[in-house]
Structure formats: structure tokens, C-alpha cells
Scaffold this active site. Structure first.
Site, short mmCIF file in Angstrom:
data_model
loop_
_atom_site.label_atom_id
_atom_site.label_comp_id
_atom_site.label_asym_id
_atom_site.label_seq_id
_atom_site.Cartn_x
_atom_site.Cartn_y
_atom_site.Cartn_z
N SER A 29 0.78 -1.58 0.17
CA SER A 29 -0.31 0.06 -0.29
C SER A 29 0.92 1.80 0.33
O SER A 29 0.71 2.30 -0.32
CB SER A 29 -1.29 0.20 1.22
OG SER A 29 -0.38 0.26 2.46
N LYS A 83 1.02 4.60 7.28
CA LYS A 83 0.12 4.92 5.88
C LYS A 83 1.22 6.49 6.20
O LYS A 83 1.91 6.79 7.39
CB LYS A 83 -0.82 4.94 6.55
CG LYS A 83 -1.67 3.73 6.38
CD LYS A 83 -2.21 3.09 4.40
CE LYS A 83 -2.79 1.80 4.16
NZ LYS A 83 -1.77 1.01 4.39
#
Length: 136
Positions: free
Chosen positions: A56, A93
Site C-alpha cells: 500500500s 500510512k
């Protein structure tokens, strides 16, 4: 420079750079031994490493199986890449704050942002300072 280069964590360091263009002559002289803690951290007591699982964050140069050097003492401000725990599950993230809303943003268009709600148990473990990955 370390007086005892046989200690673990210290590696040989050649301070004369390697050409990324045309090759240049270089003498094979070991100049010193290098402690990676001095180059990867400001305060080794607040630092840990964690291995990445997933893709991701590939847009940020973070790949599956990379090692992340994370600083627990760094302030997790808008735009920093963080290790976060959401309801006891870890993720890496980019932190994004927009008005009063907090997001955890992936760096891969195949993944959706995580919108942080008050119902979630969010803990920021630290700010990612470095990525270590193999070229093979």
C-alpha cells in the site's frame, strides 16, 4: 569513528563516493568504521525497526518486506509517514489532517484512505525515518 570495529553494528565505510555515471579510480582504503545508529537515528532509545507486509506504500518507495526505521519520539505531524495501530492492528500510512478530520493515506491507488473516526482506537507508534530494502 569507532575504536573497535569488530563490534556488531559497525561496518566498514569508504568515504570516497562511488560514481553513478562514468567509473572513476578509487583507492581501496578503509577510512573508518561506521555505526549505522549515528546515521539512521537521532536518539537510538526511541527507535525500532519493523518489517513491511504489503504494497500500500509503494508510491513512497516502501515495498513488501522492507525494513522501516521508526522514531517513537518524533512528532507525527501532517504529511509524515507513520506506524499506526487502529483497533490493535498495525499499518504504515501517510498521516493527513484536513480541518478536524484525520486520515491515514496509502501511496498506492489500489487502496482507499482510512478515515479515522472517534469509534476507532488509534495509536501512533512512531514516524518512519528510513526504509531499508534489498535490490534483489
Amino acid at each position: 569513528i569507532r575504536p573497535n570495529p569488530d563490534h556488531l553494528g559497525w561496518i566498514a565505510f569508504y568515504s570516497r563516493g562511488v560514481a553513478a555515471g562514468l567509473p572513476t579510480d578509487i583507492e581501496d582504503i578503509l577510512e573508518c568504521h561506521l555505526d549505522l545508529n549515528q546515521h539512521l537515528t537521532e536518539n537510538s532509545e526511541g527507535v525500532f525497526c519493523i518489517r513491511v507486509q504489503g504494497d500500500s506504500m509503494i508510491g513512497a518507495g516502501i515495498h513488501d518486506h522492507d525494513l522501516l526505521v521508526v522514531d517513537r519520539l518524533a512528532e507525527p505531524v501532517d504529511g509524515k509517514i507513520v506506524i499506526a495501530s487502529i483497533n490493535a492492528e498495525l499499518t504504515v500510512k501517510r498521516l493527513k489532517r484536513e480541518d478536524d478530520q484525520l486520515f491515514l493515506m496509502p501511496e498506492n491507488p489500489a487502496y482507499a484512505p482510512i478515515v479515522i473516526s472517534e469509534a476507532m482506537d488509534l495509536k501512533i507508534w512512531g514516524v518512519v525515518r528510513h526504509v531499508i530494502h534489498a535490490l534483489e
